[in-house]
Design a protein around this motif. Structure first.
Motif, mmCIF file in Angstrom:
data_model
loop_
_atom_site.group_PDB
_atom_site.id
_atom_site.type_symbol
_atom_site.label_atom_id
_atom_site.label_comp_id
_atom_site.label_asym_id
_atom_site.label_seq_id
_atom_site.Cartn_x
_atom_site.Cartn_y
_atom_site.Cartn_z
ATOM 1 N N GLY A 50 78.811 48.353 45.526
ATOM 2 C CA GLY A 50 77.368 48.243 45.480
ATOM 3 C C GLY A 50 76.687 49.250 46.378
ATOM 4 O O GLY A 50 77.324 50.025 47.109
ATOM 5 N N LYS A 51 75.339 49.217 46.321
ATOM 6 C CA LYS A 51 74.521 50.133 47.110
ATOM 7 C C LYS A 51 73.387 49.356 47.743
ATOM 8 O O LYS A 51 72.608 48.711 47.051
ATOM 9 N N LEU A 52 73.314 49.463 49.082
ATOM 10 C CA LEU A 52 72.280 48.779 49.838
ATOM 11 C C LEU A 52 71.298 49.822 50.353
ATOM 12 O O LEU A 52 71.660 50.699 51.156
ATOM 13 N N PHE A 59 70.749 54.356 53.586
ATOM 14 C CA PHE A 59 71.420 53.582 52.536
ATOM 15 C C PHE A 59 72.918 53.583 52.766
ATOM 16 O O PHE A 59 73.474 54.479 53.435
ATOM 17 N N TYR A 60 73.580 52.560 52.181
ATOM 18 C CA TYR A 60 75.037 52.449 52.202
ATOM 19 C C TYR A 60 75.503 52.266 50.779
ATOM 20 O O TYR A 60 74.926 51.489 50.007
ATOM 21 N N GLU A 61 76.594 52.946 50.480
ATOM 22 C CA GLU A 61 77.189 52.795 49.167
ATOM 23 C C GLU A 61 78.698 52.716 49.323
ATOM 24 O O GLU A 61 79.314 53.623 49.891
ATOM 25 N N GLY A 73 83.411 53.169 52.514
ATOM 26 C CA GLY A 73 82.110 53.470 51.965
ATOM 27 C C GLY A 73 81.476 54.710 52.594
ATOM 28 O O GLY A 73 82.076 55.407 53.422
ATOM 29 N N TYR A 74 80.229 54.935 52.177
ATOM 30 C CA TYR A 74 79.457 56.097 52.646
ATOM 31 C C TYR A 74 78.094 55.598 53.112
ATOM 32 O O TYR A 74 77.441 54.828 52.413
ATOM 33 N N LYS A 75 77.672 56.093 54.308
ATOM 34 C CA LYS A 75 76.387 55.668 54.845
ATOM 35 C C LYS A 75 75.611 56.886 55.296
ATOM 36 O O LYS A 75 76.140 57.763 55.993
ATOM 37 N N TYR A 76 74.330 56.892 54.923
ATOM 38 C CA TYR A 76 73.418 57.963 55.323
ATOM 39 C C TYR A 76 72.354 57.379 56.235
ATOM 40 O O TYR A 76 71.712 56.388 55.911
ATOM 41 N N PHE A 77 72.156 58.019 57.449
ATOM 42 C CA PHE A 77 71.172 57.567 58.439
ATOM 43 C C PHE A 77 69.947 58.478 58.315
ATOM 44 O O PHE A 77 70.006 59.676 58.638
ATOM 45 N N GLY A 91 79.646 45.327 58.274
ATOM 46 C CA GLY A 91 78.464 46.165 58.385
ATOM 47 C C GLY A 91 78.524 47.233 59.451
ATOM 48 O O GLY A 91 77.564 48.008 59.608
ATOM 49 N N GLU A 92 79.608 47.345 60.202
ATOM 50 C CA GLU A 92 79.740 48.333 61.269
ATOM 51 C C GLU A 92 80.849 49.321 60.936
ATOM 52 O O GLU A 92 81.837 48.972 60.265
ATOM 53 N N MET A 93 80.673 50.539 61.452
ATOM 54 C CA MET A 93 81.716 51.549 61.288
ATOM 55 C C MET A 93 82.912 51.149 62.139
ATOM 56 O O MET A 93 82.824 51.029 63.369
ATOM 57 N N HIS A 94 84.020 50.909 61.472
ATOM 58 C CA HIS A 94 85.181 50.372 62.177
ATOM 59 C C HIS A 94 86.436 50.793 61.423
ATOM 60 O O HIS A 94 86.537 50.580 60.216
ATOM 61 N N GLY A 95 87.359 51.433 62.182
ATOM 62 C CA GLY A 95 88.566 51.964 61.570
ATOM 63 C C GLY A 95 88.537 53.475 61.571
ATOM 64 O O GLY A 95 88.005 54.117 62.504
#
Length: 538
Positions: A50-52, A59-61, A73-77, A91-95
């Motif tokens: 999905g895409k939030l 956004f996050y996809e 996933g991919y997140k743009y700030f 919901g957090e960048m982890h790994g």
């Protein structure tokens, strides 16, 4: 019926449902109107791909698990224009993941709760790379860093390998600088601190305790091991010994500092109206400031001067010739003085005599003789200067340096401080003369010049002895300044030691004059008298 349709249009979810639960693909707009989700649903929760989207553009996809952003996933700030691709947890960048920043920096490695933590690689620019461990978004632990000058204003091309704490070099490490310097030891807050050793690009080597980026005992000044001044005679050899000391006047044991020894003579700037005013602009080296209240111009000093010929005999012969000429001049001046006494006062006549002696000395040199003398001096200057190379720089050993068998070289041709002084002295003398005295002296010098021309023609075959020949082969008497300064390149840790200065008083070389015993002189005079009597008798 209309009211039911209106309520249906206001429903936040549009998509597939199973048993009144969101299942399949659908779009959901949150009540605060800030979030919107487009993607897969399972049992009323976001699950799958999905895409939030957020209202500010972020956004996050990627993957969702049971309503949470978990998986790849991919997140743009939108606020920072940063882009992250990697693993997420709740919901957090982890790994493992990679973040590309707006300034061009890129981090690839491990993440924990939206922070760089674990092992990773950070590229700040093409040549600036850190590879090692991170903790709470900072370099921490063992790591390697190559600098390019764009990251925290560190030096270009340096390489560090060692321990880090909170984004700073702390603990044991190695630093290879772009200029060739190498430090191995302990660091505290990016500075050399503790036990360590350095091999500097300039050749300096130091090993010991460091405090806040500098050695515990660092040389800050040069000290000449001599009294306040040095008194020598012309041609006398001497030596210079120096030590590198700190502010507490303690000898610092270190190796490799390059020191330069210079000599200088007092610099007297000419008057603007003088024809020699423009000469000073042609100096290859600018005047050097000294603590004695005046500047100096570099003067040649060497430790390879040849053995100079003893010019004492030449000077004695020149003095004898000048004495004979002086006797004849005194007879002429006495006759002219009697005529002057009628019109001038006694004081004026005495002044005229002093000035006459100066002019008579100058008139003794005919134009041809002067040019010949100048040529002889210039050739001799060139020969001596070629045989006397400038003293070489020395490198310290255990903080000590020395120069042996030193001697002030002869002045180079047209050494300008001497030329300017001579011209200014002549100018001062001419200003003191009044017009009446100049006319009187012209009459006297004209008579003397006509007689001397006839005498000079007879002596033309004789060798011309330059005036004060002793100045041609050794340095002139006077006050000189010895200077020892550091020329280490590049400077050690960006600092240069304070130079040292020493006054050198050079006195005229003592002459040994051999006089004949009175008995021999009287006997020779009696013999001459007997010979004259015998000739008269015949």
């Amino acid at each position: 019926m209309a009211d039911f349709a209106k309520e249906r249009r206001k429903e936040p979810y549009l998509g597939e449902k199973v048993n009144y639960l969101r299942n399949g693909y659908g779009t959901y707009v949150y009540e605060n109107q800030f979030f919107r989700y487009d993607g897969e649903w399972v049992d009323g929760k976001k699950h799958g791909h999905g895409k939030l989207l957020m209202k500010d553009g972020t956004f996050y996809e990627g993957q969702f698990t049971k309503g949470e952003i978990t998986g790849s996933g991919y997140k743009y700030f939108a606020t920072s224009n940063a882009k992250y691709t990697g693993e997420f947890l709740c919901g957090e960048m982890h790994g493992n993941g990679m973040m590309a920043y707006k300034d061009g920096s890129v981090y690839k490695g491990q993440w924990q709760k939206n922070r760089r933590q674990g092992f990773g690689t950070l590229w700040t620019q093409k040549k600036s790379i850190y590879e090692g461990t991170f903790y709470e978004d900072m370099r921490d632990g063992e790591g390697k860093q190559n600098y390019d000058g764009s990251y925290q204003k560190l030096s270009n091309g340096d390489k560090y390998e060692g321990h880090w704490i909170q984004d700073k070099r702390n603990g044991q490490g190695h630093l290879w600088c772009a200029d060739g310097s190498h430090y191995e030891g302990n660091f505290v807050n990016d500075l050399f601190h503790g036990e360590g050793k350095i091999s500097h690009a300039s050749g300096i080597y130091y090993r010991g305790l460091w405090l806040n980026g500098f050695p515990e005992k660092m040389a800050t000044k040069i000290v000449i091991l001599c009294e306040s001044s040095l008194v020598l005679q012309q041609g006398q050899l001497f030596s210079i010994h120096v030590e590198c000391r700190n502010d507490d006047d303690e000898l610092v044991i270190e190796h490799g500092r390059e020191l330069q020894l210079l000599a200088g003579f007092k610099y007297t700037p000419p008057v603007e109206s003088s024809s020699f005013f423009d000469m000073i602009e042609d100096f290859k080296e600018q005047p050097i400031h000294t603590p004695f209240g005046y500047d100096v111009v570099p003067y040649p000093i060497s430790d390879q001067l040849p053995e100079l010929e003893d010019t004492t005999k030449i000077d004695e012969e020149a003095e004898d010739n000048s004495a004979e000429n002086q006797d004849t001049d005194e007879v002429r001046l006495s006759e002219s003085a009697k005529e002057l006494q009628e019109t001038e006062s006694r004081e004026t006549v005495e002044e005229v005599k002093k000035v006459d002696s100066i002019i008579s000395d100058e008139s003794n040199k005919l134009p041809e003789q002067v040019t010949e003398t100048v040529r002889e001096k210039e050739t001799k200057f060139e020969e001596v200067s070629q045989m006397a190379p400038q003293v070489q720089n020395k490198v310290t050993t255990n903080g000590i340096c020395e120069w042996l068998n030193l001697q002030l070289a002869p002045p180079p041709p047209m050494y300008r401080p001497f030329v300017i002084l001579k011209r200014e002295e002549e100018a001062k003398k001419t200003k003191k003369l009044s017009k009446e005295k100049i006319e009187i002296m012209k009459e006297i010098t004209d008579e003397m010049a006509t007689q001397e021309r006839t005498e000079s023609e007879k002596k033309s075959s004789q060798q011309i002895v330059p005036e004060k020949e002793i100045y041609e082969t050794i340095a002139r008497p006077g006050e000189y300044v010895l200077i020892v300064r550091e020329v280490t390149n590049p400077p050690f840790l960006g600092k240069t030691m304070q130079p040292a200065f020493l006054l050198l008083q050079l006195n005229q070389k003592k002459k040994t004059v051999t006089k004949k015993p009175k008995g021999i002189l009287e006997a020779s005079e009696d013999e001459e008298h007997d010979e004259k009597d015998s000739t008269y008798a015949l």
